[in-house]
Design an enzyme around this catalytic site. Structure first.
Site, PDB file in Angstrom:
ATOM      1  N   ARG A 152      25.349  73.291  64.276  1.00 41.49           N
ATOM      2  CA  ARG A 152      26.118  72.687  65.375  1.00 41.49           C
ATOM      3  C   ARG A 152      27.427  72.062  64.888  1.00 41.49           C
ATOM      4  O   ARG A 152      28.202  71.535  65.684  1.00 41.49           O
ATOM      5  CB  ARG A 152      25.257  71.694  66.164  1.00 41.49           C
ATOM      6  CG  ARG A 152      24.937  70.404  65.451  1.00 41.49           C
ATOM      7  CD  ARG A 152      24.001  69.531  66.281  1.00 41.49           C
ATOM      8  NE  ARG A 152      24.030  68.164  65.798  1.00 41.49           N
ATOM      9  CZ  ARG A 152      23.259  67.183  66.233  1.00 41.49           C
ATOM     10  NH1 ARG A 152      22.387  67.410  67.199  1.00 41.49           N
ATOM     11  NH2 ARG A 152      23.354  65.961  65.741  1.00 41.49           N
ATOM     12  N   GLN A 210      22.082  50.892  54.049  1.00 42.63           N
ATOM     13  CA  GLN A 210      22.146  52.290  53.585  1.00 42.63           C
ATOM     14  C   GLN A 210      23.028  53.071  54.560  1.00 42.63           C
ATOM     15  O   GLN A 210      23.524  52.533  55.551  1.00 42.63           O
ATOM     16  CB  GLN A 210      20.747  52.912  53.505  1.00 42.63           C
ATOM     17  CG  GLN A 210      20.039  53.028  54.843  1.00 42.63           C
ATOM     18  CD  GLN A 210      18.640  53.626  54.751  1.00 42.63           C
ATOM     19  OE1 GLN A 210      18.014  53.602  53.698  1.00 42.63           O
ATOM     20  NE2 GLN A 210      18.138  54.158  55.848  1.00 42.63           N
ATOM     21  N   ASP A 232      25.223  63.132  56.876  1.00 40.12           N
ATOM     22  CA  ASP A 232      24.102  63.177  55.926  1.00 40.12           C
ATOM     23  C   ASP A 232      23.781  61.757  55.452  1.00 40.12           C
ATOM     24  O   ASP A 232      24.473  61.210  54.587  1.00 40.12           O
ATOM     25  CB  ASP A 232      24.484  64.077  54.744  1.00 40.12           C
ATOM     26  CG  ASP A 232      23.255  64.508  53.964  1.00 40.12           C
ATOM     27  OD1 ASP A 232      22.171  63.940  54.196  1.00 40.12           O
ATOM     28  OD2 ASP A 232      23.388  65.418  53.127  1.00 40.12           O
ATOM     29  N   TYR A 249      19.418  58.401  73.233  1.00 40.10           N
ATOM     30  CA  TYR A 249      20.519  58.220  72.282  1.00 40.10           C
ATOM     31  C   TYR A 249      21.866  58.412  72.984  1.00 40.10           C
ATOM     32  O   TYR A 249      22.747  57.545  72.901  1.00 40.10           O
ATOM     33  CB  TYR A 249      20.356  59.221  71.138  1.00 40.10           C
ATOM     34  CG  TYR A 249      21.278  58.969  69.968  1.00 40.10           C
ATOM     35  CD1 TYR A 249      21.116  57.844  69.168  1.00 40.10           C
ATOM     36  CD2 TYR A 249      22.313  59.847  69.665  1.00 40.10           C
ATOM     37  CE1 TYR A 249      21.954  57.608  68.096  1.00 40.10           C
ATOM     38  CE2 TYR A 249      23.158  59.620  68.587  1.00 40.10           C
ATOM     39  CZ  TYR A 249      22.975  58.499  67.813  1.00 40.10           C
ATOM     40  OH  TYR A 249      23.804  58.259  66.752  1.00 40.10           O
TER      41      TYR A 249
HETATM   42  P1  NAD Z   1      20.544  54.962  58.249  1.00 41.37           P
HETATM   43  O1  NAD Z   1      19.122  55.089  58.652  1.00 41.37           O
HETATM   44  O2  NAD Z   1      20.966  55.765  57.080  1.00 41.37           O
HETATM   45  O3  NAD Z   1      20.812  53.410  58.085  1.00 41.37           O
HETATM   46  C1  NAD Z   1      20.454  52.563  59.132  1.00 41.37           C
HETATM   47  C2  NAD Z   1      20.359  51.135  58.636  1.00 41.37           C
HETATM   48  O4  NAD Z   1      20.104  50.344  59.791  1.00 41.37           O
HETATM   49  C3  NAD Z   1      19.209  50.882  57.668  1.00 41.37           C
HETATM   50  O5  NAD Z   1      19.705  50.225  56.520  1.00 41.37           O
HETATM   51  C4  NAD Z   1      18.265  49.993  58.470  1.00 41.37           C
HETATM   52  O6  NAD Z   1      17.546  49.056  57.674  1.00 41.37           O
HETATM   53  C5  NAD Z   1      19.235  49.304  59.415  1.00 41.37           C
HETATM   54  N1  NAD Z   1      18.604  48.748  60.600  1.00 41.37           N
HETATM   55  C6  NAD Z   1      17.639  49.300  61.356  1.00 41.37           C
HETATM   56  N2  NAD Z   1      17.265  48.453  62.328  1.00 41.37           N
HETATM   57  C7  NAD Z   1      18.033  47.325  62.191  1.00 41.37           C
HETATM   58  C8  NAD Z   1      18.107  46.094  62.864  1.00 41.37           C
HETATM   59  N3  NAD Z   1      17.294  45.813  63.897  1.00 41.37           N
HETATM   60  N4  NAD Z   1      19.007  45.173  62.441  1.00 41.37           N
HETATM   61  C9  NAD Z   1      19.817  45.434  61.397  1.00 41.37           C
HETATM   62  N5  NAD Z   1      19.783  46.584  60.701  1.00 41.37           N
HETATM   63  C10 NAD Z   1      18.897  47.523  61.097  1.00 41.37           C
HETATM   64  O7  NAD Z   1      21.446  55.306  59.529  1.00 41.37           O
HETATM   65  P2  NAD Z   1      22.899  56.015  59.681  1.00 41.37           P
HETATM   66  O8  NAD Z   1      22.634  57.469  59.889  1.00 41.37           O
HETATM   67  O9  NAD Z   1      23.840  55.541  58.643  1.00 41.37           O
HETATM   68  O10 NAD Z   1      23.319  55.441  61.121  1.00 41.37           O
HETATM   69  C11 NAD Z   1      24.061  54.248  61.268  1.00 41.37           C
HETATM   70  C12 NAD Z   1      24.686  54.270  62.648  1.00 41.37           C
HETATM   71  O11 NAD Z   1      25.477  55.450  62.791  1.00 41.37           O
HETATM   72  C13 NAD Z   1      23.685  54.287  63.818  1.00 41.37           C
HETATM   73  O12 NAD Z   1      24.178  53.496  64.878  1.00 41.37           O
HETATM   74  C14 NAD Z   1      23.682  55.753  64.236  1.00 41.37           C
HETATM   75  O13 NAD Z   1      23.315  55.937  65.582  1.00 41.37           O
HETATM   76  C15 NAD Z   1      25.136  56.119  63.991  1.00 41.37           C
HETATM   77  N6  NAD Z   1      25.380  57.554  63.855  1.00 41.37           N
HETATM   78  C16 NAD Z   1      24.758  58.271  62.880  1.00 41.37           C
HETATM   79  C17 NAD Z   1      25.000  59.645  62.806  1.00 41.37           C
HETATM   80  C18 NAD Z   1      24.321  60.503  61.758  1.00 41.37           C
HETATM   81  O14 NAD Z   1      24.362  61.749  61.912  1.00 41.37           O
HETATM   82  N7  NAD Z   1      23.732  59.936  60.720  1.00 41.37           N
HETATM   83  C19 NAD Z   1      25.869  60.258  63.717  1.00 41.37           C
HETATM   84  C20 NAD Z   1      26.485  59.477  64.684  1.00 41.37           C
HETATM   85  C21 NAD Z   1      26.239  58.117  64.756  1.00 41.37           C
END
Ligand code: NAD
Length: 248
Positions: free
Chosen positions: A208, A15, A184, A150
């Site tokens: 922000r 996702q 999002d 983080y």
């Molecule tokens: P999300 O929760 O929408 O999706 C995360 C996915 O990671 C899920 O499908 C989950 O099943 C999977 N996951 C969790 N633990 C796992 C594991 N041990 N092994 C394999 N898969 C695993 O998250 P997102 O917001 O799309 O974030 C993805 C990445 O982007 C992360 O590293 C997050 O730190 C980074 N990020 C997100 C944002 C934000 O605002 N959403 C901003 C900067 C960076």
């Protein structure tokens, strides 16, 4: 920008940013191995042209080694998995810290150790291979409230990225880090929903962002495709900010 003839692996592709990246890379011509710990989420990618799914928990070293042994050599690896711990250093338990380091950093080290030998073999044949590591604007780029674990772990991702880039720069393997703003995704929606005042929490996340809105996953995927494609062949060791102006 094309990813034709490239085989890529993406972690956390069930996702959010990972899933959107899998779809975008496949649409750009790649053969994508979309992995996630949650096999149910991966079923949403069933039948998408160019995408094959595999269950992978990136915190399981045995599973990483087994998957690397089972797959052909890759042209690209996008280490997307990561977790947000909410809190200051005073709220951070040792187990929260260990969990964040393990998922956000150690898993990436293990993925790189398992897949870089194959990436180097491909780079020798094709002249190009790429690793993309998911960092964040919350890292060495900028400090944010309640983001101790983080920010520290995502800063480590940037350090890891630069070290890998330096080690393999002469062997046609590039390594960059992606630093998004607030995107999002389901995990962000979860953080908003679990806040004491979800309406205010959403307003605070938007406030922000100087552009006055959250990023969508589609704001990020063109950069993901670019950094995995040969269009970015002279870019390595960079923390690439896609943050809507937060760090101007
Ligand atoms: P999300 O929760 O929408 O999706 C995360 C996915 O990671 C899920 O499908 C989950 O099943 C999977 N996951 C969790 N633990 C796992 C594991 N041990 N092994 C394999 N898969 C695993 O998250 P997102 O917001 O799309 O974030 C993805 C990445 O982007 C992360 O590293 C997050 O730190 C980074 N990020 C997100 C944002 C934000 O605002 N959403 C901003 C900067 C960076």
């Amino acid at each position: 920008m094309t990813l034709n003839d490239k085989t890529l692996l993406i972690t956390a592709a069930g996702q959010g940013i990972g899933a959107a990246s899998a779809r975008a890379c496949a649409a750009a011509g790649a053969e994508v191995i979309a992995t996630d710990v949650n096999g149910d989420l991966l079923t949403a990618l069933d039948g998408v042209s160019g995408i094959e799914t595999r269950v992978l928990d990136v915190t399981d070293p045995t599973a990483i080694t087994a998957l690397a042994a089972d797959l052909p050599d890759l042209d690209g690896l996008f280490n997307c998995a990561g977790v947000v711990h909410h809190g200051t250093v005073l709220d951070l338990t040792d187990s929260d810290w260990d969990f964040a380091v393990n998922l956000n950093v150690t898993s990436m080290v293990r993925m790189c150790r398992a897949f870089i030998p194959g990436l180097l073999r491909r780079a020798q044949t094709t002249g190009s291979a790429a690793v993309l590591n998911m960092a964040s604007m919350a890292s060495s780029e900028k400090g944010f409230v309640n983001r101790t674990a983080y920010g520290a772990t995502k800063a480590a991702v940037i350090g890891l990225t630069k070290a890998i880039a330096a080690d393999f720069v002469t062997q046609n393997l590039r390594c960059n880090a992606l630093c998004p703003g607030t995107v999002d995704t389901p995990s962000l929606r979860g953080r908003i929903a679990s806040a004491p005042d979800p309406v205010q929490a959403e307003k605070d996340f938007i406030a922000r962002q100087p552009m006055g809105r959250l990023a969508t996953v589609d704001d990020l995927t063109p950069t993901v495709v670019h950094l995995l494609s040969d269009g970015s062949r002279f870019i390595t060791g960079q923390a690439v900010l896609v943050d809507g102006g937060v760090t101007i």
